[in-house]
Write a protein that holds these residues in place. Structure first.
Motif, PDB file in Angstrom:
ATOM      1  N   LEU A 359       0.858  -1.178   0.000  1.00  0.00           N
ATOM      2  CA  LEU A 359       0.000   0.000   0.000  1.00  0.00           C
ATOM      3  C   LEU A 359       0.892   1.225   0.000  1.00  0.00           C
ATOM      4  O   LEU A 359       1.773   1.361   0.862  1.00  0.00           O
ATOM      5  N   ILE A 360       0.687   2.104  -0.970  1.00  0.00           N
ATOM      6  CA  ILE A 360       1.459   3.341  -1.063  1.00  0.00           C
ATOM      7  C   ILE A 360       0.538   4.489  -0.686  1.00  0.00           C
ATOM      8  O   ILE A 360      -0.519   4.682  -1.299  1.00  0.00           O
ATOM      9  N   SER A 361       0.915   5.227   0.348  1.00  0.00           N
ATOM     10  CA  SER A 361       0.085   6.308   0.875  1.00  0.00           C
ATOM     11  C   SER A 361       0.842   7.622   0.790  1.00  0.00           C
ATOM     12  O   SER A 361       2.060   7.667   0.993  1.00  0.00           O
ATOM     13  N   ALA A 362       0.125   8.704   0.514  1.00  0.00           N
ATOM     14  CA  ALA A 362       0.727  10.041   0.496  1.00  0.00           C
ATOM     15  C   ALA A 362      -0.325  11.039   0.943  1.00  0.00           C
ATOM     16  O   ALA A 362      -1.523  10.750   0.944  1.00  0.00           O
ATOM     17  N   GLY A 363       0.129  12.230   1.340  1.00  0.00           N
ATOM     18  CA  GLY A 363      -0.803  13.237   1.821  1.00  0.00           C
ATOM     19  C   GLY A 363      -0.110  14.477   2.309  1.00  0.00           C
ATOM     20  O   GLY A 363       0.645  15.110   1.557  1.00  0.00           O
ATOM     21  N   ALA A 364      -0.331  14.827   3.578  1.00  0.00           N
ATOM     22  CA  ALA A 364       0.133  16.099   4.124  1.00  0.00           C
ATOM     23  C   ALA A 364       1.590  16.017   4.576  1.00  0.00           C
ATOM     24  O   ALA A 364       1.919  16.275   5.728  1.00  0.00           O
ATOM     25  N   ALA A 365       2.466  15.655   3.666  1.00  0.00           N
ATOM     26  CA  ALA A 365       3.910  15.585   3.919  1.00  0.00           C
ATOM     27  C   ALA A 365       4.598  15.397   2.570  1.00  0.00           C
ATOM     28  O   ALA A 365       3.994  14.853   1.635  1.00  0.00           O
ATOM     29  N   PRO A 366       5.865  15.799   2.464  1.00  0.00           N
ATOM     30  CA  PRO A 366       6.568  15.664   1.192  1.00  0.00           C
ATOM     31  C   PRO A 366       7.199  14.291   1.003  1.00  0.00           C
ATOM     32  O   PRO A 366       8.380  14.168   0.686  1.00  0.00           O
ATOM     33  N   HIS A 367       6.430  13.227   1.215  1.00  0.00           N
ATOM     34  CA  HIS A 367       6.920  11.887   0.962  1.00  0.00           C
ATOM     35  C   HIS A 367       5.734  10.929   0.852  1.00  0.00           C
ATOM     36  O   HIS A 367       4.611  11.260   1.222  1.00  0.00           O
ATOM     37  N   ALA A 368       6.024   9.739   0.316  1.00  0.00           N
ATOM     38  CA  ALA A 368       5.058   8.650   0.301  1.00  0.00           C
ATOM     39  C   ALA A 368       5.547   7.573   1.254  1.00  0.00           C
ATOM     40  O   ALA A 368       6.750   7.429   1.490  1.00  0.00           O
ATOM     41  N   VAL A 369       4.608   6.814   1.814  1.00  0.00           N
ATOM     42  CA  VAL A 369       4.931   5.736   2.734  1.00  0.00           C
ATOM     43  C   VAL A 369       4.480   4.425   2.101  1.00  0.00           C
ATOM     44  O   VAL A 369       3.307   4.277   1.748  1.00  0.00           O
ATOM     45  N   VAL A 370       5.413   3.477   1.943  1.00  0.00           N
ATOM     46  CA  VAL A 370       5.101   2.158   1.397  1.00  0.00           C
ATOM     47  C   VAL A 370       4.997   1.188   2.562  1.00  0.00           C
ATOM     48  O   VAL A 370       5.946   1.037   3.344  1.00  0.00           O
ATOM     49  N   THR A 371       3.842   0.552   2.695  1.00  0.00           N
ATOM     50  CA  THR A 371       3.618  -0.346   3.835  1.00  0.00           C
ATOM     51  C   THR A 371       3.137  -1.713   3.368  1.00  0.00           C
ATOM     52  O   THR A 371       2.582  -1.864   2.279  1.00  0.00           O
ATOM     53  N   ALA A 372       3.376  -2.704   4.218  1.00  0.00           N
ATOM     54  CA  ALA A 372       2.819  -4.038   4.056  1.00  0.00           C
ATOM     55  C   ALA A 372       2.223  -4.404   5.412  1.00  0.00           C
ATOM     56  O   ALA A 372       2.954  -4.570   6.392  1.00  0.00           O
ATOM     57  N   LYS A 373       0.900  -4.503   5.467  1.00  0.00           N
ATOM     58  CA  LYS A 373       0.204  -4.597   6.755  1.00  0.00           C
ATOM     59  C   LYS A 373       0.646  -3.422   7.631  1.00  0.00           C
ATOM     60  O   LYS A 373       0.568  -2.267   7.226  1.00  0.00           O
ATOM     61  N   ASP A 374       1.151  -3.701   8.830  1.00  0.00           N
ATOM     62  CA  ASP A 374       1.528  -2.633   9.749  1.00  0.00           C
ATOM     63  C   ASP A 374       3.000  -2.249   9.632  1.00  0.00           C
ATOM     64  O   ASP A 374       3.478  -1.415  10.391  1.00  0.00           O
ATOM     65  N   ARG A 375       3.723  -2.839   8.712  1.00  0.00           N
ATOM     66  CA  ARG A 375       5.163  -2.613   8.622  1.00  0.00           C
ATOM     67  C   ARG A 375       5.480  -1.598   7.536  1.00  0.00           C
ATOM     68  O   ARG A 375       5.019  -1.723   6.396  1.00  0.00           O
ATOM     69  N   VAL A 376       6.280  -0.585   7.887  1.00  0.00           N
ATOM     70  CA  VAL A 376       6.740   0.387   6.903  1.00  0.00           C
ATOM     71  C   VAL A 376       7.912  -0.204   6.140  1.00  0.00           C
ATOM     72  O   VAL A 376       8.928  -0.594   6.731  1.00  0.00           O
ATOM     73  N   LEU A 377       7.775  -0.267   4.811  1.00  0.00           N
ATOM     74  CA  LEU A 377       8.846  -0.788   3.964  1.00  0.00           C
ATOM     75  C   LEU A 377       9.745   0.319   3.453  1.00  0.00           C
ATOM     76  O   LEU A 377      10.941   0.116   3.262  1.00  0.00           O
TER      77      LEU A 377
END
Length: 391
Positions: A359-377
């Motif tokens: 899951l790739i998430s982005a929003g109110a910050a200058p980066h995207a977060v790639v996660t698998a379940k609860d773990r940040v990849l």
């Protein structure tokens, strides 16, 4: 607020009961969030394109390394991204403050800005051209539907940018679009609090209208506030059996809302009161999940194909660490850079999200977060605009 505008920065700091340097730091940090957010994002061939509120589009690989130079968007703030064209010549479609722009996917070259006509004021003057907040690439990849700030949906030819068809769907800005490919209808939702189903095949027309929050919704979900609402996200399945809507209320503190309805009758199937406004719905077909992203940076998962199975309770609710708010989501197969590289600290394990899904998430910050379940990849970082604290 008018009285505050007359005060100096020093007077404002005193009003906030903070030391001037601390007040300056907080103001600077807030401006960095406002001016370095990501609303538009798309993934193609393991390359992530991110459209920012500071007039630039970035391309990153799944290690977070930049690909090429940042692309000036020509749009001001970027609100939506999509990939069109074919495999031999993919085109990046971008919507933003000044309209819509088409460019080569690989490097952003040959960028062409196209603006929609503005409605003339009674005094003869014209406002700025309406912004484009939502994009849907149609089958074949040669045309795109644009959800514009004047409430109009416009079909454009991607090669020329020419408006081929349009329909006035809403009385306020359109915030999201979703296409039902088998049923040949498109769902739109708006700041005016409604959702429309449109048939855009022969002659563009509205075929059905749904209220976001109505008496039936309030009866099903009893703790909704009694105030004006807006509709910010929509999903409709390919056969137009179910339509899911989400949004927020006039007061941010009132939270958000989500519901699924029968598309034919409008009957409420499931309903939910969110702790924060909802701005994104993303379908993960592989995992049979409808993902809902909110301003409190939580992603909530629902049953995609059978809304009755949820009984108004989501499958899960997970915090996205590193984001104050989530505005856009992509559920995708794990890129090769993360899935099978044993020497990579970001490599996925068997107990990660779907084992081969991220899951790739982005929003109110200058980066995207790639996660698998609860773990940040991975954190895919963008350069922050050079914003100085006020003095």
């Amino acid at each position: 607020m008018a009285q505050f505008e007359k005060l100096s920065f020093q007077e404002l700091a005193r009003f906030a009961q903070l030391p001037q340097d601390e007040y300056a730091r907080q103001i600077c940090n807030q401006r960095k969030v406002e001016e370095s957010s990501v609303f538009g994002m798309c993934l193609h061939d393991d390359v992530l394109a991110m459209g920012t509120t500071f007039d630039q589009i970035f391309r990153l690989d799944m290690h977070g390394r930049p690909i090429g130079e940042p692309q000036p968007s020509q749009l001001g703030r970027v609100y939506a991204l999509a990939v069109a064209g074919d495999k031999t010549k993919p085109i990046l479609c971008a919507g933003g403050d000044k309209g819509v722009a088409f460019s080569n996917w690989s490097d952003g070259s040959h960028c062409r800005l196209h603006q929609s006509p503005a409605t003339q004021y009674p005094d003869g003057s014209f406002p700025p051209p309406p912004e484009c907040n939502a994009l849907v690439v149609e089958a074949g990849g040669s045309t795109v539907l644009c959800g514009d700030g004047d409430g109009t949906i416009r079909r454009r030819d991607i090669e020329t940018g020419k408006i081929m068809d349009e329909v006035q769907a809403h009385s306020d800005m359109i915030l999201a679009l979703c296409h039902a490919s088998e049923a040949h209808v498109t769902a739109s939702c708006s700041e005016d609090g409604t959702c429309k189903l449109l048939d855009l095949r022969d002659s563009a027309k509205v075929v059905k209208e749904f209220a976001g929050v109505d008496d039936a919704f309030r009866k099903a979900c009893k703790d909704l506030p009694d105030e004006k609402h807006w509709c910010g996200a929509v999903h409709i399945d390919s056969h137009a059996n179910w339509i899911s809507l989400a949004g927020g209320f006039q007061e941010c503190e009132s939270g958000g809302w989500f519901c699924t309805r029968y598309a034919q009758t409008g009957e409420i199937v499931r309903s939910y009161k969110s702790t924060a406004s909802v701005r994104c719905l993303e379908a993960d077909e592989r995992n049979n999940e409808l993902l809902m992203a909110s301003d409190c940076a939580f992603v909530t998962g629902w049953n995609l194909r059978d809304p009755h199975a949820d009984k108004n309770k989501p499958r899960f609710r997970r915090k996205i660490n590193g984001l104050p708010a989530v505005y856009t989501l992509i559920a995708a197969d794990a890129p090769a850079a993360l899935a099978q590289n044993a020497d990579n600290d970001l490599a996925m394990s068997d107990d990660d999200f779907g084992a081969d899904r991220v899951l790739i998430s982005a929003g109110a910050a200058p980066h995207a977060v790639v996660t698998a379940k609860d773990r940040v990849l991975a954190y895919l970082q963008l350069p922050v605009p050079d914003i100085k604290p006020p003095v």
